[in-house]
Design a protein around this motif. Structure first.
Motif, PDB file in Angstrom:
ATOM      1  N   GLN A  21       0.865  -1.167   0.000  1.00  0.00           N
ATOM      2  CA  GLN A  21       0.000   0.000   0.000  1.00  0.00           C
ATOM      3  C   GLN A  21       0.907   1.223   0.000  1.00  0.00           C
ATOM      4  OE1 GLN A  21      -2.726  -0.998   3.509  1.00  0.00           O
ATOM      5  NE2 GLN A  21      -4.169  -0.560   1.868  1.00  0.00           N
ATOM      6  N   ALA A  22       0.371   2.372  -0.445  1.00  0.00           N
ATOM      7  CA  ALA A  22       1.150   3.614  -0.425  1.00  0.00           C
ATOM      8  C   ALA A  22       0.299   4.705   0.212  1.00  0.00           C
ATOM      9  CB  ALA A  22       1.571   4.001  -1.832  1.00  0.00           C
ATOM     10  N   TYR A  23       0.938   5.475   1.089  1.00  0.00           N
ATOM     11  CA  TYR A  23       0.250   6.517   1.845  1.00  0.00           C
ATOM     12  C   TYR A  23       1.106   7.776   1.920  1.00  0.00           C
ATOM     13  CZ  TYR A  23      -3.056   2.994   3.499  1.00  0.00           C
ATOM     14  OH  TYR A  23      -4.033   2.030   3.557  1.00  0.00           O
ATOM     15  N   SER A  24       0.505   8.826   2.421  1.00  0.00           N
ATOM     16  CA  SER A  24       1.267  10.036   2.732  1.00  0.00           C
ATOM     17  C   SER A  24       2.195   9.708   3.907  1.00  0.00           C
ATOM     18  CB  SER A  24       0.318  11.167   3.136  1.00  0.00           C
ATOM     19  OG  SER A  24      -0.304  10.830   4.367  1.00  0.00           O
ATOM     20  N   PRO A  25       3.290  10.464   4.051  1.00  0.00           N
ATOM     21  CA  PRO A  25       4.190  10.222   5.195  1.00  0.00           C
ATOM     22  C   PRO A  25       3.481  10.332   6.544  1.00  0.00           C
ATOM     23  CG  PRO A  25       5.237  11.666   3.575  1.00  0.00           C
ATOM     24  CD  PRO A  25       3.810  11.498   3.142  1.00  0.00           C
ATOM     25  N   GLU A  26       2.424  11.164   6.627  1.00  0.00           N
ATOM     26  CA  GLU A  26       1.706  11.345   7.897  1.00  0.00           C
ATOM     27  C   GLU A  26       1.078  10.035   8.382  1.00  0.00           C
ATOM     28  OE1 GLU A  26       2.490  14.960   5.965  1.00  0.00           O
ATOM     29  OE2 GLU A  26       1.161  13.412   5.182  1.00  0.00           O
ATOM     30  N   ILE A  27       0.742   9.160   7.451  1.00  0.00           N
ATOM     31  CA  ILE A  27       0.194   7.845   7.818  1.00  0.00           C
ATOM     32  C   ILE A  27       1.282   6.775   7.752  1.00  0.00           C
ATOM     33  CG2 ILE A  27      -1.386   5.995   7.078  1.00  0.00           C
ATOM     34  CD1 ILE A  27      -3.376   8.207   6.319  1.00  0.00           C
ATOM     35  N   ILE A  29       4.699   6.797   7.894  1.00  0.00           N
ATOM     36  CA  ILE A  29       5.827   6.783   8.835  1.00  0.00           C
ATOM     37  C   ILE A  29       5.400   6.272  10.217  1.00  0.00           C
ATOM     38  CG2 ILE A  29       7.527   8.241  10.032  1.00  0.00           C
ATOM     39  CD1 ILE A  29       7.779   9.761   7.291  1.00  0.00           C
ATOM     40  N   PRO A  30       4.290   6.778  10.804  1.00  0.00           N
ATOM     41  CA  PRO A  30       3.851   6.199  12.087  1.00  0.00           C
ATOM     42  C   PRO A  30       3.499   4.712  11.980  1.00  0.00           C
ATOM     43  CG  PRO A  30       2.717   8.286  11.675  1.00  0.00           C
ATOM     44  CD  PRO A  30       3.463   7.945  10.419  1.00  0.00           C
ATOM     45  N   GLY A  35       4.374  -0.376  13.788  1.00  0.00           N
ATOM     46  CA  GLY A  35       4.043  -1.717  13.307  1.00  0.00           C
ATOM     47  C   GLY A  35       2.539  -1.934  13.205  1.00  0.00           C
ATOM     48  N   ARG A  36       1.789  -0.842  13.266  1.00  0.00           N
ATOM     49  CA  ARG A  36       0.321  -0.851  13.201  1.00  0.00           C
ATOM     50  C   ARG A  36      -0.122   0.430  12.520  1.00  0.00           C
ATOM     51  NH1 ARG A  36       0.304  -5.286  13.767  1.00  0.00           N
ATOM     52  NH2 ARG A  36      -0.289  -6.681  15.421  1.00  0.00           N
ATOM     53  N   PHE A  37      -1.310   0.414  11.923  1.00  0.00           N
ATOM     54  CA  PHE A  37      -1.820   1.637  11.313  1.00  0.00           C
ATOM     55  C   PHE A  37      -2.226   2.617  12.410  1.00  0.00           C
ATOM     56  CE2 PHE A  37      -2.277  -1.375   7.812  1.00  0.00           C
ATOM     57  CZ  PHE A  37      -1.659  -0.642   6.801  1.00  0.00           C
ATOM     58  N   PRO A  38      -1.859   3.903  12.252  1.00  0.00           N
ATOM     59  CA  PRO A  38      -2.150   4.891  13.300  1.00  0.00           C
ATOM     60  C   PRO A  38      -3.645   5.227  13.358  1.00  0.00           C
ATOM     61  CG  PRO A  38      -1.207   5.970  11.378  1.00  0.00           C
ATOM     62  CD  PRO A  38      -1.167   4.497  11.103  1.00  0.00           C
ATOM     63  N   THR A  39      -4.026   5.948  14.378  1.00  0.00           N
ATOM     64  CA  THR A  39      -5.443   6.302  14.569  1.00  0.00           C
ATOM     65  C   THR A  39      -5.953   7.210  13.448  1.00  0.00           C
ATOM     66  OG1 THR A  39      -4.723   8.075  16.035  1.00  0.00           O
ATOM     67  CG2 THR A  39      -5.448   6.038  17.075  1.00  0.00           C
ATOM     68  N   THR A  40      -5.045   7.924  12.765  1.00  0.00           N
ATOM     69  CA  THR A  40      -5.460   8.780  11.649  1.00  0.00           C
ATOM     70  C   THR A  40      -5.849   7.974  10.405  1.00  0.00           C
ATOM     71  OG1 THR A  40      -3.126   8.999  11.101  1.00  0.00           O
ATOM     72  CG2 THR A  40      -4.121  10.817  12.325  1.00  0.00           C
ATOM     73  N   TRP A  41      -5.483   6.693  10.391  1.00  0.00           N
ATOM     74  CA  TRP A  41      -5.819   5.821   9.264  1.00  0.00           C
ATOM     75  C   TRP A  41      -7.307   5.491   9.312  1.00  0.00           C
ATOM     76  CZ3 TRP A  41      -6.970   0.365   8.832  1.00  0.00           C
ATOM     77  CH2 TRP A  41      -6.779  -0.176   7.553  1.00  0.00           C
ATOM     78  N   LYS A  42      -7.999   5.692   8.213  1.00  0.00           N
ATOM     79  CA  LYS A  42      -9.459   5.558   8.189  1.00  0.00           C
ATOM     80  C   LYS A  42      -9.896   4.090   8.115  1.00  0.00           C
ATOM     81  CE  LYS A  42     -10.610  10.047   7.613  1.00  0.00           C
ATOM     82  NZ  LYS A  42      -9.529  10.676   8.318  1.00  0.00           N
ATOM     83  N   VAL A 151       1.206  -8.528  10.650  1.00  0.00           N
ATOM     84  CA  VAL A 151       2.349  -9.075  11.393  1.00  0.00           C
ATOM     85  C   VAL A 151       3.452  -8.019  11.485  1.00  0.00           C
ATOM     86  CG1 VAL A 151       4.149 -10.875  11.358  1.00  0.00           C
ATOM     87  CG2 VAL A 151       1.791 -11.441  10.676  1.00  0.00           C
ATOM     88  N   SER A 152       3.713  -7.320  10.371  1.00  0.00           N
ATOM     89  CA  SER A 152       4.734  -6.266  10.362  1.00  0.00           C
ATOM     90  C   SER A 152       4.460  -5.292   9.226  1.00  0.00           C
ATOM     91  CB  SER A 152       6.139  -6.865  10.207  1.00  0.00           C
ATOM     92  OG  SER A 152       6.289  -7.400   8.901  1.00  0.00           O
ATOM     93  N   ILE A 153       4.972  -4.075   9.378  1.00  0.00           N
ATOM     94  CA  ILE A 153       4.859  -3.037   8.342  1.00  0.00           C
ATOM     95  C   ILE A 153       6.252  -2.466   8.112  1.00  0.00           C
ATOM     96  CG2 ILE A 153       3.827  -0.839   7.669  1.00  0.00           C
ATOM     97  CD1 ILE A 153       1.467  -1.449   9.534  1.00  0.00           C
ATOM     98  N   SER A 154       6.706  -2.514   6.857  1.00  0.00           N
ATOM     99  CA  SER A 154       8.037  -2.004   6.501  1.00  0.00           C
ATOM    100  C   SER A 154       7.917  -0.901   5.466  1.00  0.00           C
ATOM    101  CB  SER A 154       8.912  -3.115   5.906  1.00  0.00           C
ATOM    102  OG  SER A 154       8.886  -4.265   6.705  1.00  0.00           O
ATOM    103  N   ASP A 155       8.858   0.029   5.521  1.00  0.00           N
ATOM    104  CA  ASP A 155       8.931   1.098   4.523  1.00  0.00           C
ATOM    105  C   ASP A 155       9.814   0.619   3.371  1.00  0.00           C
ATOM    106  OD1 ASP A 155       9.231   3.404   3.038  1.00  0.00           O
ATOM    107  OD2 ASP A 155       9.858   4.655   4.716  1.00  0.00           O
TER     108      ASP A 155
END
Length: 197
Positions: A21-27, A29-30, A35-42, A151-155
């Motif tokens: 998936q691809a997102y803005s850095p605001e989503i 990077i956190p 290792g989880r989607f931040p609260t700003t993720w819809k 399980v994991s999220i990598s950049d």
């Protein structure tokens, strides 16, 4: 050996599969940091996951499109991925596979996941004559994806940029060697029958 018209090709282990998936850095990077989607993720919107790295590169322009500058490799459980496939509906009506258009519409509305088969891409992001899976998650599937399956999220943005630089300079062999090693995903026939037009 000739590629089948539709197949899931992915980086996978005995228990996980990697999707992109691809997102803005605001989503993005956190998400990597935690290792989880931040609260700003819809969680109330459909999210599309792509097992094909090159299809993701086509979609996000090698991580250069606005709002898609951070390319994530999200490793999820195969159990979760297969739950989504089992509960998915094709995103378009197929006569013969669906009894009629209204039955398909009802199924699409009810299903927490949907499948689209889009042309796979080469290193120049040109379409190939066979297709790769895109999996759209909504409702229950989005919550499971974020809370249970991940399980994991990598950049992998630096990797995307490096491969793109090599393609741009004409060094296709070394660019190809950097690609994730995607292999056919061993999806059982009964798992895929309702998703293969």
């Amino acid at each position: 050996m000739e590629e089948p018209q539709r197949r899931i090709r992915a980086l996978h282990t005995a228990s996980t599969i990697t999707v992109y998936q691809a997102y803005s850095p605001e989503i993005g990077i956190p998400a990597v940091r935690q290792g989880r989607f931040p609260t700003t993720w819809k969680r109330d919107r459909m999210t599309w996951i792509k097992p094909s790295f090159l299809w993701m590169m086509y979609r996000c322009g090698w991580g250069t499109k606005a709002g898609q500058e951070t390319v994530l490799a999200v490793e999820i459980t195969r159990d979760g991925f297969e739950w989504a496939l089992r509960n998915a509906c094709l995103s378009s009506y197929v006569p013969g596979l669906h009894s009629d258009r209204s039955a398909w519409k009802r199924e699409l509305k009810r299903a927490p996941a949907r499948v689209q088969w889009d042309p796979e891409r080469d290193l120049h992001l040109r379409p190939l004559p066979y297709r790769s899976l895109q999996l759209g998650l909504s409702g229950e599937a989005v919550r499971r994806y974020a809370d249970e399956w991940t399980v994991s999220i990598s950049d992998v943005t630096p990797l995307a940029h490096e491969i793109h630089a090599r393609v741009s300079s004409g060094d296709l062999d070394s660019a190809a060697r950097l690609l994730p090693r995607e292999r056919p995903y061993p999806a059982a026939d009964d798992l895929m029958a309702h998703l293969l037009p």
